[in-house]
Design a protein around this motif. Structure first.
Motif, short mmCIF file in Angstrom:
data_model
loop_
_atom_site.label_atom_id
_atom_site.label_comp_id
_atom_site.label_asym_id
_atom_site.label_seq_id
_atom_site.Cartn_x
_atom_site.Cartn_y
_atom_site.Cartn_z
N ALA A 20 -24.14 -21.77 -26.43
CA ALA A 20 -24.88 -22.27 -27.81
C ALA A 20 -23.62 -22.05 -28.65
CB ALA A 20 -26.02 -21.38 -28.12
N ALA A 21 -22.55 -21.51 -28.46
CA ALA A 21 -21.54 -21.24 -29.31
C ALA A 21 -20.11 -21.90 -28.78
CB ALA A 21 -21.36 -19.65 -29.62
N ILE A 22 -20.11 -22.99 -28.61
CA ILE A 22 -18.77 -23.55 -27.96
C ILE A 22 -18.01 -23.94 -29.08
CG2 ILE A 22 -17.70 -25.47 -26.85
CD1 ILE A 22 -20.50 -26.02 -25.40
N PRO A 23 -16.69 -23.34 -29.01
CA PRO A 23 -15.75 -23.48 -30.08
C PRO A 23 -14.93 -24.90 -29.85
CG PRO A 23 -14.94 -21.82 -28.60
CD PRO A 23 -16.23 -22.27 -28.38
N HIS A 24 -14.40 -25.33 -31.20
CA HIS A 24 -13.32 -26.43 -31.06
C HIS A 24 -14.14 -27.52 -30.59
CE1 HIS A 24 -10.30 -23.66 -32.07
NE2 HIS A 24 -10.63 -23.02 -31.13
N ALA A 79 -12.43 -20.84 -26.65
CA ALA A 79 -12.00 -19.51 -27.38
C ALA A 79 -10.83 -19.05 -27.26
CB ALA A 79 -13.02 -18.40 -26.98
N HIS A 80 -10.13 -19.47 -25.92
CA HIS A 80 -8.72 -18.95 -25.66
C HIS A 80 -7.77 -19.84 -25.57
CE1 HIS A 80 -10.72 -14.93 -25.56
NE2 HIS A 80 -11.62 -15.49 -24.81
N ALA A 81 -7.86 -21.30 -25.56
CA ALA A 81 -7.04 -22.12 -24.87
C ALA A 81 -5.78 -22.27 -25.95
CB ALA A 81 -7.73 -23.62 -25.14
N ILE A 82 -6.13 -22.30 -27.35
CA ILE A 82 -4.70 -22.30 -28.26
C ILE A 82 -3.84 -21.19 -28.11
CG2 ILE A 82 -4.31 -22.29 -30.75
CD1 ILE A 82 -6.95 -23.76 -31.42
N ARG A 86 0.62 -24.09 -19.79
CA ARG A 86 0.02 -24.91 -18.80
C ARG A 86 -0.17 -23.91 -17.67
NH1 ARG A 86 -0.07 -26.76 -14.23
NH2 ARG A 86 -0.79 -29.02 -13.55
N ASP A 87 1.02 -22.96 -17.28
CA ASP A 87 0.79 -22.00 -16.25
C ASP A 87 -0.42 -21.09 -16.56
OD1 ASP A 87 2.87 -23.16 -15.03
OD2 ASP A 87 4.30 -21.49 -15.66
N GLU A 88 -0.75 -20.49 -17.56
CA GLU A 88 -1.69 -19.87 -18.03
C GLU A 88 -3.11 -20.55 -17.80
OE1 GLU A 88 -0.75 -16.75 -21.44
OE2 GLU A 88 -0.23 -18.84 -21.96
N ILE A 89 -3.11 -21.85 -18.12
CA ILE A 89 -4.45 -22.61 -17.79
C ILE A 89 -4.52 -22.86 -16.30
CG2 ILE A 89 -5.80 -24.60 -18.30
CD1 ILE A 89 -5.45 -23.22 -20.91
N PRO A 110 -6.83 -14.03 -20.96
CA PRO A 110 -7.95 -13.80 -21.68
C PRO A 110 -9.12 -14.64 -21.34
CG PRO A 110 -6.48 -15.49 -22.80
CD PRO A 110 -5.80 -15.31 -21.47
N PHE A 111 -9.00 -14.82 -19.91
CA PHE A 111 -10.09 -15.67 -19.56
C PHE A 111 -11.27 -14.87 -18.81
CE2 PHE A 111 -6.64 -18.88 -20.20
CZ PHE A 111 -7.28 -19.77 -21.16
N GLU A 112 -11.13 -13.46 -18.80
CA GLU A 112 -11.86 -12.72 -18.11
C GLU A 112 -13.41 -13.07 -18.37
OE1 GLU A 112 -10.69 -10.10 -21.62
OE2 GLU A 112 -9.56 -11.61 -20.34
N ASP A 113 -13.76 -13.48 -19.43
CA ASP A 113 -15.15 -13.50 -19.54
C ASP A 113 -15.90 -14.55 -18.68
OD1 ASP A 113 -15.19 -11.61 -21.59
OD2 ASP A 113 -15.22 -13.05 -23.25
N LEU A 114 -15.09 -15.55 -17.96
CA LEU A 114 -15.61 -16.60 -17.11
C LEU A 114 -16.28 -15.68 -16.12
CD1 LEU A 114 -12.68 -18.81 -16.96
CD2 LEU A 114 -14.97 -19.47 -17.74
#
Length: 150
Positions: A20-24, A79-82, A86-89, A110-114
């Motif tokens: 319900a809270a998708i950013p960007h 929430a964390h892409a900006i 590329r290596d991090e993504i 910072p993607f630990e919420d996955l």
């Protein structure tokens, strides 16, 4: 009936809150690259716009038409892409895929919420939707990087 109850449990309050809270979610006016990815089994789609600066995401937008699981994943990614390379993504995508397919470790910060999507590992038909945001982001970054080299 048990399978139906398991599916209901899968859509936890945390997943629904993320969905319900998708950013960007506003498209970028002038993206360097724009990529639309579709999950063939369920029809979910994610379109990602990026602008890179020094190989990192400087501006990011996404249009998400997916189930709650795909939306939750897109919420964490957005929430964390900006500021990410590329290596991090790619590391986040690979870790998420391993978490879903092999019960691997939680994706790195910072993607630990996955981690909230770990219960979906038993629902293989949902994996493609969950991976869409990261895969579209990687493809958009690749296109933007190629355009810079051309």
């Amino acid at each position: 009936m048990s399978g139906e109850n398991d599916l209901i449990k899968l859509y936890s309050g945390r997943i629904l809150a993320l969905a319900a809270a998708i950013p960007h979610t506003d498209r970028l006016a002038s993206p360097q690259a724009s990529v639309k990815r579709r999950a063939p089994l369920c029809g979910s789609t994610v379109t990602v716009d990026v602008v890179l600066d020094g190989g990192r995401i400087a501006a990011f937008a996404q249009d998400v038409k997916a189930c709650a699981l795909g939306q939750a994943a897109a919420s964490v990614v957005g929430a964390h892409a900006i500021g990410r390379s590329r290596d991090e993504i790619e590391a986040a995508r690979d870790a998420l895929k391993a978490m879903l397919k092999q019960d691997g470790p939680t994706p790195p910060a910072p993607f630990e919420d996955l981690e909230v999507l770990r219960p979906a590992r038993d629902y293989k038909n949902r994996h493609a939707s969950i991976l869409l945001a990261l895969e579209a982001t990687l493809e958009a970054m690749d296109q933007a990087l190629q355009a810079d080299c051309a």
